[in-house]
Design a protein around this motif. Structure first.
Motif, short mmCIF file in Angstrom:
data_model
loop_
_atom_site.label_atom_id
_atom_site.label_comp_id
_atom_site.label_asym_id
_atom_site.label_seq_id
_atom_site.Cartn_x
_atom_site.Cartn_y
_atom_site.Cartn_z
N GLY A 94 -3.31 66.34 16.99
CA GLY A 94 -4.77 66.49 16.92
C GLY A 94 -5.29 66.57 18.34
O GLY A 94 -4.96 65.72 19.17
N ALA A 95 -6.12 67.58 18.64
CA ALA A 95 -6.49 67.84 20.02
C ALA A 95 -7.01 66.63 20.79
O ALA A 95 -6.43 66.26 21.83
CB ALA A 95 -7.51 68.99 20.05
N PRO A 96 -8.06 65.94 20.34
CA PRO A 96 -8.51 64.78 21.13
C PRO A 96 -7.47 63.69 21.26
O PRO A 96 -7.27 63.13 22.35
CB PRO A 96 -9.74 64.30 20.36
N ALA A 97 -6.74 63.41 20.18
CA ALA A 97 -5.73 62.33 20.24
C ALA A 97 -4.63 62.68 21.22
O ALA A 97 -4.12 61.81 21.94
CB ALA A 97 -5.14 62.10 18.84
N ILE A 98 -4.25 63.95 21.29
CA ILE A 98 -3.23 64.39 22.25
C ILE A 98 -3.71 64.16 23.68
O ILE A 98 -2.97 63.64 24.53
CB ILE A 98 -2.90 65.88 22.02
N GLY A 99 -4.96 64.48 23.95
CA GLY A 99 -5.51 64.26 25.30
C GLY A 99 -5.55 62.79 25.67
O GLY A 99 -5.15 62.39 26.77
N ILE A 100 -5.97 61.96 24.74
CA ILE A 100 -6.05 60.51 25.00
C ILE A 100 -4.65 59.95 25.24
O ILE A 100 -4.42 59.19 26.19
CB ILE A 100 -6.73 59.80 23.81
N ALA A 101 -3.69 60.36 24.40
CA ALA A 101 -2.31 59.86 24.56
C ALA A 101 -1.75 60.27 25.91
O ALA A 101 -1.10 59.46 26.60
CB ALA A 101 -1.44 60.42 23.43
N ALA A 102 -2.02 61.49 26.34
CA ALA A 102 -1.53 61.96 27.64
C ALA A 102 -2.15 61.16 28.78
O ALA A 102 -1.46 60.81 29.75
CB ALA A 102 -1.84 63.45 27.82
N ALA A 103 -3.42 60.82 28.65
CA ALA A 103 -4.07 60.00 29.69
C ALA A 103 -3.39 58.64 29.80
O ALA A 103 -3.06 58.19 30.92
CB ALA A 103 -5.56 59.84 29.35
N TYR A 104 -3.11 58.03 28.66
CA TYR A 104 -2.37 56.74 28.69
C TYR A 104 -0.97 56.96 29.25
O TYR A 104 -0.42 56.09 29.94
CB TYR A 104 -2.28 56.15 27.29
N GLY A 105 -0.37 58.12 28.98
CA GLY A 105 0.97 58.42 29.51
C GLY A 105 1.00 58.42 31.02
O GLY A 105 1.94 57.91 31.64
N VAL A 106 -0.05 58.98 31.65
CA VAL A 106 -0.14 58.97 33.11
C VAL A 106 -0.28 57.53 33.61
O VAL A 106 0.39 57.12 34.57
CB VAL A 106 -1.33 59.82 33.60
N ALA A 107 -1.09 56.74 32.94
CA ALA A 107 -1.27 55.33 33.35
C ALA A 107 0.03 54.56 33.21
O ALA A 107 0.41 53.78 34.10
CB ALA A 107 -2.37 54.70 32.50
N LEU A 108 0.75 54.78 32.13
CA LEU A 108 2.05 54.12 31.92
C LEU A 108 3.01 54.45 33.07
O LEU A 108 3.67 53.56 33.63
CB LEU A 108 2.68 54.61 30.61
N GLU A 109 3.05 55.72 33.44
CA GLU A 109 3.98 56.14 34.51
C GLU A 109 3.56 55.53 35.84
O GLU A 109 4.40 55.11 36.64
CB GLU A 109 3.99 57.67 34.59
N ALA A 110 2.25 55.44 36.06
CA ALA A 110 1.78 54.84 37.32
C ALA A 110 2.18 53.37 37.41
O ALA A 110 2.63 52.90 38.46
CB ALA A 110 0.25 54.98 37.40
N LEU A 111 2.10 52.66 36.29
CA LEU A 111 2.51 51.24 36.28
C LEU A 111 4.00 51.12 36.57
O LEU A 111 4.45 50.22 37.27
CB LEU A 111 2.17 50.61 34.92
N ALA A 112 4.77 52.10 36.06
CA ALA A 112 6.24 52.03 36.23
C ALA A 112 6.66 52.42 37.63
O ALA A 112 7.62 51.87 38.18
CB ALA A 112 6.90 52.95 35.20
N LEU A 113 5.93 53.37 38.27
CA LEU A 113 6.39 53.94 39.55
C LEU A 113 5.68 53.37 40.77
O LEU A 113 5.99 53.74 41.90
CB LEU A 113 6.18 55.46 39.54
#
Ligand SMILES: CSC[C@H]1O[C@H](OP(=O)(O)O)[C@H](O)[C@@H]1O
Length: 362
Positions: free
Chosen positions: A60-79
């Motif tokens: 779903g378009a909005p849900a995909i965008g929101i999930a990707a935003a959290y994905g960037v935050a997750l990677e930032a916490l890891a790296l």
């Protein structure tokens, strides 16, 4: 989950994703398992989120965008303690961008996250700032859906205050957004206002977003529905008692052409022919002003298996398959576009440009 900054409190029955503060994980409701099972998938990094988007755990378009935003935050916490921080984030952003091609919300969210990354690159709390931005994007989407639901229901009431028969295609509900839904947000608000006699739900082959997801959402809230095969839509519209066809969108070009689930274009032609009004409901994060017309929208093709196999069981024998999962509805088949910035009747390049220059209504 009750939401609504400065808006009426609405309890969201279904939220397809949330941030688990204790585990520092993005939790995704696995939409491949619905309606038979409610299973949650924990994502620890951008690669896991990209895979979840590609495999339609979350869709779903909005849900995909929101999930990707959290994905960037997750990677930032890891790296955040890695050597070439924060440049090390770029491969993760690229991986998320490559997960699915059509929904522009994905690229809109990643652009916002990338801009924040540049703006705060030297801040020690950069990961926390990125996580806050992801949460703000999520909250803003929910509030946009609540606004659009109200605007769409009021529009339906202006045409006819009696309970009506509506039709929807695919799933543009809470499961496709941060919560509440776009097309289903309008249907929820219309039902709450006593305007819904019945919702005709197209099953939406091959992934069955209608029969598995939209039906699941409506049944949970006792919103009256009837499920139909996609090819019955024209027959049902021909009876003349369906007043609105209400759908979501994955990308809207600058001239108002709309990319949405495969079958939407045919539905718009049928609705026009049989006198049903055609409503598209989408936040402005779905509008791509960089694309002049719908023919430029990339259309995702998915695996042949989606047509040949169901729940692991062969439906037929192997054969050549064509499986475009979106199509483009020309703007001149759309009666109204409902966004959080307001309603556009008969959308075209001029009216969309004017819309995009407006502030949000509230
Ligand atoms: C509210 S946008 C929902 C939109 O996304 C769906 O596509 P998919 O399930 O493949 O992600 C469909 O086009 C819906 O209208």
């Amino acid at each position: 989950m009750a939401v609504g900054r400065g808006m009426r409190e609405v309890t969201l029955d279904v939220v397809p994703l949330y941030w688990d503060e204790a585990q520092a994980r993005l939790m995704l409701l696995d939409q491949r398992r619905l309606p038979h099972a409610e299973e949650w998938l924990a994502c620890a990094n951008a690669a896991e989120v990209a895979r979840a988007i590609r495999e339609m755990v979350v869709r779903g378009a909005p849900a995909i965008g929101i999930a990707a935003a959290y994905g960037v935050a997750l990677e930032a916490l890891a790296l955040q303690h890695s050597d070439n921080w924060p440049a090390a984030l770029q491969p993760a952003i690229d991986q998320l961008a490559a997960s699915r091609p059509t929904a522009v919300n994905l690229f809109w969210a990643l652009k916002l996250m990338g801009e924040a990354l540049q703006r705060h690159a030297r801040q020690a709390d950069l990961p926390q700032r990125l996580l806050q931005l992801a949460e703000d994007i999520h909250q803003a989407d929910i509030e946009a859906s609540l606004s659009m639901g109200q605007l769409g229901a009021e529009l339906i009431a202006r045409h006819d205050r009696h309970p009506q028969r509506l039709m929807t295609h695919c799933n543009a509900g809470a499961l496709a957004t941060g919560g509440y839904g776009t097309a289903l947000g309008v249907i929820r608000a219309a039902h709450a206002a006593g305007l819904v006699e019945c919702v005709h739900v197209n099953e939406t082959r091959p992934w069955l977003q209608g029969s598995r997801l939209t039906a699941w959402e409506l049944l949970r809230e006792d919103i009256p529905l009837q499920l139909n095969v996609d090819s019955a839509a024209a027959h049902l519209l021909k009876a003349g008692d369906i007043s609105w066809v209400i759908v979501g969108a994955d990308r809207i070009a600058a001239n108002g052409d709309v990319a949405n689930k495969i079958g939407t274009y045919a539905l718009a032609v049928q609705a026009m022919h049989h006198g049903a009004r055609f409503m598209v409901v989408a936040p402005t994060s779905t509008i791509d002003m960089q694309l002049d017309c719908g023919e430029d929208i990339p259309i995702e093709e998915r695996d042949a298996e989606e047509l040949l196999v169901l729940n692991g069981q062969p439906l037929t024998v192997p054969m050549p398959v064509c499986n475009p999962v979106f199509d483009v509805t020309p703007a001149d088949l759309i009666d109204v576009l409902v966004t959080e910035k307001g309603i556009v009747e008969r959308p075209d390049a001029d009216s969309l440009a004017a819309l995009m220059s407006r502030d949000r209504l509230h």
